[in-house]
Scaffold this motif. Sequence first.
Motif, PDB file in Angstrom:
ATOM      1  N   GLU A  96       0.832  -1.206   0.000  1.00 30.33           N
ATOM      2  CA  GLU A  96       0.000   0.000   0.000  1.00 30.33           C
ATOM      3  C   GLU A  96       0.866   1.256   0.000  1.00 30.33           C
ATOM      4  N   GLY A  97       2.002   1.204   0.704  1.00 29.02           N
ATOM      5  CA  GLY A  97       2.932   2.322   0.681  1.00 29.02           C
ATOM      6  C   GLY A  97       3.502   2.548  -0.710  1.00 29.02           C
ATOM      7  N   LEU A  98       3.795   1.435  -1.418  1.00 27.23           N
ATOM      8  CA  LEU A  98       4.279   1.549  -2.796  1.00 27.23           C
ATOM      9  C   LEU A  98       3.214   2.193  -3.687  1.00 27.23           C
ATOM     10  N   THR A  99       1.968   1.798  -3.499  1.00 21.55           N
ATOM     11  CA  THR A  99       0.871   2.355  -4.294  1.00 21.55           C
ATOM     12  C   THR A  99       0.775   3.866  -4.110  1.00 21.55           C
ATOM     13  N   ILE A 100       0.853   4.309  -2.863  1.00 22.78           N
ATOM     14  CA  ILE A 100       0.758   5.749  -2.575  1.00 22.78           C
ATOM     15  C   ILE A 100       1.967   6.485  -3.134  1.00 22.78           C
ATOM     16  N   ALA A 105       4.420  10.003  -7.163  1.00 23.83           N
ATOM     17  CA  ALA A 105       5.415  10.179  -8.228  1.00 23.83           C
ATOM     18  C   ALA A 105       4.743  10.575  -9.535  1.00 23.83           C
ATOM     19  N   GLY A 106       3.572   9.992  -9.790  1.00 24.42           N
ATOM     20  CA  GLY A 106       2.821  10.346 -10.996  1.00 24.42           C
ATOM     21  C   GLY A 106       2.446  11.818 -11.011  1.00 24.42           C
ATOM     22  N   PHE A 107       1.972  12.318  -9.878  1.00 20.63           N
ATOM     23  CA  PHE A 107       1.622  13.747  -9.796  1.00 20.63           C
ATOM     24  C   PHE A 107       2.864  14.628  -9.937  1.00 20.63           C
ATOM     25  N   PHE A 108       3.996  14.185  -9.357  1.00 18.89           N
ATOM     26  CA  PHE A 108       5.239  14.944  -9.516  1.00 18.89           C
ATOM     27  C   PHE A 108       5.642  15.025 -10.989  1.00 18.89           C
ATOM     28  N   PRO A 239      -8.164  -6.583 -12.137  1.00 20.12           N
ATOM     29  CA  PRO A 239      -8.581  -5.967 -10.872  1.00 20.12           C
ATOM     30  C   PRO A 239      -9.398  -4.704 -11.111  1.00 20.12           C
ATOM     31  N   ALA A 240     -10.289  -4.407 -10.173  1.00 19.34           N
ATOM     32  CA  ALA A 240     -11.048  -3.152 -10.238  1.00 19.34           C
ATOM     33  C   ALA A 240     -10.180  -2.028  -9.694  1.00 19.34           C
ATOM     34  N   ALA A 241     -10.401  -0.837 -10.195  1.00 15.69           N
ATOM     35  CA  ALA A 241      -9.623   0.321  -9.748  1.00 15.69           C
ATOM     36  C   ALA A 241      -9.939   0.625  -8.287  1.00 15.69           C
ATOM     37  N   GLN A 242      -8.893   0.848  -7.510  1.00 19.83           N
ATOM     38  CA  GLN A 242      -9.060   1.159  -6.089  1.00 19.83           C
ATOM     39  C   GLN A 242      -8.120   2.286  -5.691  1.00 19.83           C
ATOM     40  N   VAL A 243      -8.651   3.244  -4.948  1.00 27.49           N
ATOM     41  CA  VAL A 243      -7.840   4.347  -4.431  1.00 27.49           C
ATOM     42  C   VAL A 243      -7.425   4.003  -3.005  1.00 27.49           C
ATOM     43  N   PRO A 244      -6.125   3.993  -2.719  1.00 29.57           N
ATOM     44  CA  PRO A 244      -5.669   3.605  -1.376  1.00 29.57           C
ATOM     45  C   PRO A 244      -6.038   4.654  -0.327  1.00 29.57           C
ATOM     46  N   ASP A 245      -6.129   4.212   0.910  1.00 29.57           N
ATOM     47  CA  ASP A 245      -6.362   5.148   2.015  1.00 29.57           C
ATOM     48  C   ASP A 245      -5.084   5.935   2.275  1.00 29.57           C
ATOM     49  N   GLU A 249       0.384  11.893   7.396  1.00 27.61           N
ATOM     50  CA  GLU A 249       1.620  11.320   7.920  1.00 27.61           C
ATOM     51  C   GLU A 249       2.238  10.357   6.920  1.00 27.61           C
ATOM     52  N   THR A 250       1.405   9.538   6.292  1.00 29.40           N
ATOM     53  CA  THR A 250       1.905   8.589   5.290  1.00 29.40           C
ATOM     54  C   THR A 250       2.486   9.319   4.093  1.00 29.40           C
ATOM     55  N   ILE A 251       1.776  10.353   3.650  1.00 35.14           N
ATOM     56  CA  ILE A 251       2.253  11.130   2.492  1.00 35.14           C
ATOM     57  C   ILE A 251       3.617  11.762   2.794  1.00 35.14           C
ATOM     58  N   LYS A 252       3.778  12.331   3.990  1.00 35.03           N
ATOM     59  CA  LYS A 252       5.046  12.958   4.347  1.00 35.03           C
ATOM     60  C   LYS A 252       6.185  11.947   4.361  1.00 35.03           C
ATOM     61  N   SER A 253       5.915  10.760   4.879  1.00 35.40           N
ATOM     62  CA  SER A 253       6.966   9.738   4.967  1.00 35.40           C
ATOM     63  C   SER A 253       7.367   9.187   3.610  1.00 35.40           C
TER      64      SER A 253
END
Length: 559
Positions: A96-100, A105-108, A239-245, A249-253
Amino acid sequence: MKAFNIQTKLFSCLKTYNKKTFMSDLMAGIIVGIVALPLAIAFGIASGVTPEKGIITAIVAGLVISLFGGSKVQIGGPTGAFIIIIYGIIQKYGFEGLTIATLMAGFFLVLFGLLRLGTIIKYIPYPIVVGFTSGIAVTIFTTQIKDLFGLTLPSNPSDFIEKWGVYLQNFDTIDPWCALIGVASVVVIAVTPRFSKKIPGSLIAIILMTIVALLLKNFAGVLSIETIGDRFSISNELPAAQVPDMNWETIKSLVSPAITIAILGAIESLLSATVADGVIGDHHDSNTELVAQGLANIASPLFGGIPATGAIARTMTNINNGGKTPVAGIIHAVVLLLIFLFLMPLAKYIPMACLAGVLVVVSYGMCGWRSFLELMKNPKSDVTVLLITFFLTIIFDLTIAIEVGLIIACLLFMKRMSETTDVKAITEEIDLNQDAEFSTGNLDHLIIPQGVEVYEINGPYFFGAGNKFEEIMASFGDRPKVRIIRMRKVPFVDSTGIHNLTNLCEMSKKEGIQIVLSGVREKVNGQLEHAGFYHLIGEENICSHINLALKRANEIIEK
């Protein structure tokens, strides 16, 4: 900033598209899709995810990159360069961390494109690119030793040095059948290009070694050859498209690994597009390509995929097999989708040793040992950046390697730039035969009056020039009445340069010395005026050429 105009290559190519071009794209797309299959599976497994995630990445990212990209022939998907960074993120943050991190990275990457940074990224120093690419290759090779030889290990540490220690201590557990499959796979891939330019050696190796492994298992009772099915459960369901939670704090890390993915993806995709341009005689749009890469890395993780970028090997396969437009990349994604839906269950019979052989060949192709050795002959500064980036990549991780490598490269660049700026003192007279500042009639030299010092800055005036001024001025014995600073060869000045010049003027003013500027260029003039510098010395002391500056100096002395 100019408004960004997305002009995809697909849109421009379709304006003149015809049946002949489509047939070329069709054949190229089918072949590239077949070539991409074993690599997608191998990259997925080596990255620490299931084989189908590698194929899903190739399908989704490959489709998006071809639809929105800035290159006619770019083929996108998972690549070997991402293996180590993906594996490290999964170990630390989970899938899940890799997904986020991939989404970020995509937005960057999209932001890089919108800010028109495509050309800037191309200027990342070559020693850094070779250093981390070679480091990644060595690390990939290291991770495949266990499967290549079928070793039985009590533990499999992630640390490079510890991993080789465990290998050496347990090399007596080698499985001869796995080693045979692995080494034979490398040999098949290596010799295939001598007989066939169309069919990839990796595909031939996988088909042959899978058949050999099945025959050994069913007719010779050899059960020690581990296959994909022994390690993973294979699924061919989309797989169906899923947006991770996500939380703050996760984003900063995950900012640091996300930036690493973005920079690595940008470098590899633009490098691939540039190489392709040289072959087909075209010019890709760097900024559009970055936006497409960003969209691909946003779409891929939503469907369970991993980071993707432009793949040089598959792009060159596309070109060599007649690919003309992004339609070939779209067909390649469709071919992979059909294989995934109808043939994916067969992947469970592929030996892990064979996939290890495929990745060993990939790592050899990535290592660029010839470029590495050539760079070792370069100046010490380049060699330092190369070796530091290389060893940080294999001993620590790619994130640290890129960050430290860029910092060192920037420091060395600043040092070299400061060395290009020369400050010299002109004594007694100015030779006008070597001076093109302006016409002086029949004069061939100008006499410098008593009590006047003339300095000339040659090059950008920024952080390195201030100390040079102090050193030069210290060489004069008597204190002058006027200091003339010639700036006709100063193309730009930064805030540090303005600060140093201000300090020089203030110091001179306290000593009763007047500063006069000569030959200031229009751009530099605007920067100094905007910074309020002219209030410090007065506009009457800003002269367009040296004659007026000397005349002004005489006026000051007479007063």
